[in-house]
Scaffold this motif. Structure first.
Motif, short mmCIF file in Angstrom:
data_model
loop_
_atom_site.label_atom_id
_atom_site.label_comp_id
_atom_site.label_asym_id
_atom_site.label_seq_id
_atom_site.Cartn_x
_atom_site.Cartn_y
_atom_site.Cartn_z
N ASP A 210 0.82 -1.21 0.00
CA ASP A 210 0.00 0.00 0.00
C ASP A 210 0.85 1.26 0.00
N LEU A 211 2.13 1.14 0.33
CA LEU A 211 3.04 2.28 0.31
C LEU A 211 3.50 2.63 -1.11
N ILE A 212 3.20 1.77 -2.08
CA ILE A 212 3.67 1.95 -3.46
C ILE A 212 2.61 2.73 -4.24
N GLN A 213 3.02 3.83 -4.83
CA GLN A 213 2.08 4.68 -5.55
C GLN A 213 1.68 4.09 -6.89
N ASP A 214 2.62 3.53 -7.62
CA ASP A 214 2.35 2.98 -8.95
C ASP A 214 1.50 1.71 -8.83
N GLU A 215 0.34 1.72 -9.45
CA GLU A 215 -0.60 0.60 -9.30
C GLU A 215 -0.04 -0.69 -9.88
N GLY A 216 0.63 -0.59 -11.03
CA GLY A 216 1.18 -1.79 -11.65
C GLY A 216 2.24 -2.43 -10.80
N ILE A 217 3.14 -1.61 -10.24
CA ILE A 217 4.17 -2.15 -9.35
C ILE A 217 3.52 -2.73 -8.09
N ARG A 218 2.54 -2.02 -7.55
CA ARG A 218 1.88 -2.48 -6.33
C ARG A 218 1.23 -3.86 -6.53
N GLU A 219 0.54 -4.04 -7.64
CA GLU A 219 -0.10 -5.34 -7.91
C GLU A 219 0.93 -6.43 -8.15
N ALA A 220 2.02 -6.09 -8.83
CA ALA A 220 3.07 -7.09 -9.07
C ALA A 220 3.72 -7.51 -7.76
N VAL A 221 4.01 -6.56 -6.89
CA VAL A 221 4.62 -6.87 -5.59
C VAL A 221 3.70 -7.77 -4.78
N THR A 222 2.41 -7.49 -4.79
CA THR A 222 1.45 -8.34 -4.06
C THR A 222 1.50 -9.77 -4.58
N THR A 223 1.55 -9.92 -5.90
CA THR A 223 1.61 -11.26 -6.51
C THR A 223 2.90 -11.97 -6.14
N ILE A 224 4.02 -11.27 -6.23
CA ILE A 224 5.33 -11.88 -5.98
C ILE A 224 5.48 -12.30 -4.52
N THR A 225 5.14 -11.42 -3.60
CA THR A 225 5.34 -11.74 -2.19
C THR A 225 4.37 -12.81 -1.70
#
Length: 334
Positions: A210-225
């Motif tokens: 939720d600290l990540i502003q870029d939506e695409g990066i935020r969704e990718a990080v959620t998937t990866i972690t």
């Protein structure tokens, strides 16, 4: 002055001391606690792998190739080429149509001793797939193939995929791309020189998307972690600190060669990075355990497993106790 993190004793006499630096940041990217220099600059090595996986996952390789969560997790891995690792890597190659010869990482034997013995007894030899970074390479190659980027030269800093990766690393660390110095990692990829505080800042974002502003990066990080927590055995392997702590769903963690280790804590909204200056990895479990105890981490079962798995007792080749190790650093609050 470089503080001592760990001392090792044999027959009551100090035999080794391991110096280093530690940085802990909060969700605002502020340093909360430290030992030594929280802005000490070092190479990320394989601790960058979850960050390097963001561009391919954000780009859509999971849906494009039908990749499952084990296959995503191994893209962040420093795997040991155990049977399950090789099976997953071969599955990625089958789904993507990539070949082993396209990997630039060097042919290697498995890091896991049992797996290496199986290969040698079967009269097998080194394979690029056995290299501990091959999952990262397959993920990036798959992205290049999907995007129509040239596969040749995919590890060169000037390649489009590497430019995208460094921009993503920059966004996660909060440092402009032109301020990130590059080296060449053991596997041939660019490797990033960053302050520990910047690495810790990236890991608090990995733990708290939720600290990540870029939506695409935020969704990718959620998937990866999520994949890393669901399949911690893919990220490291038997006896590795990463695979142990990732069993706790509150953790995101990854170590790198030459003594660098990073982890993020979700509920506490903290990112932690440390460097053992002599490049040793044997002390990781002890240091992580001490950090968790000093910050009052609530999962006592995890701390107990760390103590059991990475005992402070030192044994000789016959299994006789001959010494012990002590963590001696104390975190300082800002």
């Amino acid at each position: 002055m470089e503080p001592v993190l760990v001392k090792e004793y044999r027959a009551g006499i100090m035999e080794c001391s391991h110096h280093g630096h530690i940085c802990i940041v909060n969700g605002r990217g502020e340093t909360e606690a430290f030992a030594g220099d929280p802005d000490f600059v070092t190479f990320t090595r394989s601790a960058a792998k979850p960050l390097q996986a963001i561009a391919p996952i954000r780009g859509g390789i999971a849906s494009h190739y039908g990749l499952n969560e084990k296959e995503i997790a191994i893209m962040t891995a420093s795997h040991m080429a155990q049977h399950d690792h090789v099976e997953v890597l071969e599955s990625i190659m089958k789904k993507t149509g990539l070949t082993e010869s396209e990997l630039v990482c060097a042919p290697s034997l498995p890091l896991n001793e049992e797996s290496k013995e199986v290969v040698l007894r079967g009269h097998g030899g080194k394979r690029r797939l056995y290299h501990n970074c091959s999952g990262k390479h397959l993920g990036v190659l798959a992205y290049c193939k999907m995007k129509g980027y040239p596969l040749e030269g995919y590890a060169d800093p000037g390649h489009p995929v590497q430019k995208e990766i460094i921009e993503t690393v920059s966004a996660m660390c909060g440092i402009a791309p032109e301020r990130i110095s590059l080296g060449t990692d053991g596997c041939g990829f660019p490797v990033f020189a960053l302050p520990l505080s910047a690495m810790a800042s990236a890991y608090v974002k990995l733990a708290c998307p939720d600290l990540i502003q870029d939506e695409g990066i935020r969704e990718a990080v959620t998937t990866i972690t999520r994949a890393m927590n669901l399949h911690p055995e893919m990220v490291g392997g038997s006896g590795r600190v990463d695979s142990l702590v990732l069993q706790d769903a509150n953790f995101v963690a990854k170590g790198g060669f030459k003594g660098v280790y990073c982890f993020g804590l979700k509920k506490e909204r903290l990112g932690i990075a440390f460097k053992v200056l002599d490049g040793s990895e044997e002390e990781w479990g002890w240091i992580v355990e001490s950090i968790l105890e000093q910050i009052g981490y609530g999962n006592e079962a995890l701390i107990r497993r760390l103590k059991e798995s990475f005992t402070h007792d030192i044994f000789n080749d016959e299994g006789k106790k001959v010494g012990h190790a002590e963590t001696v650093f104390r975190l300082q609050s800002v």
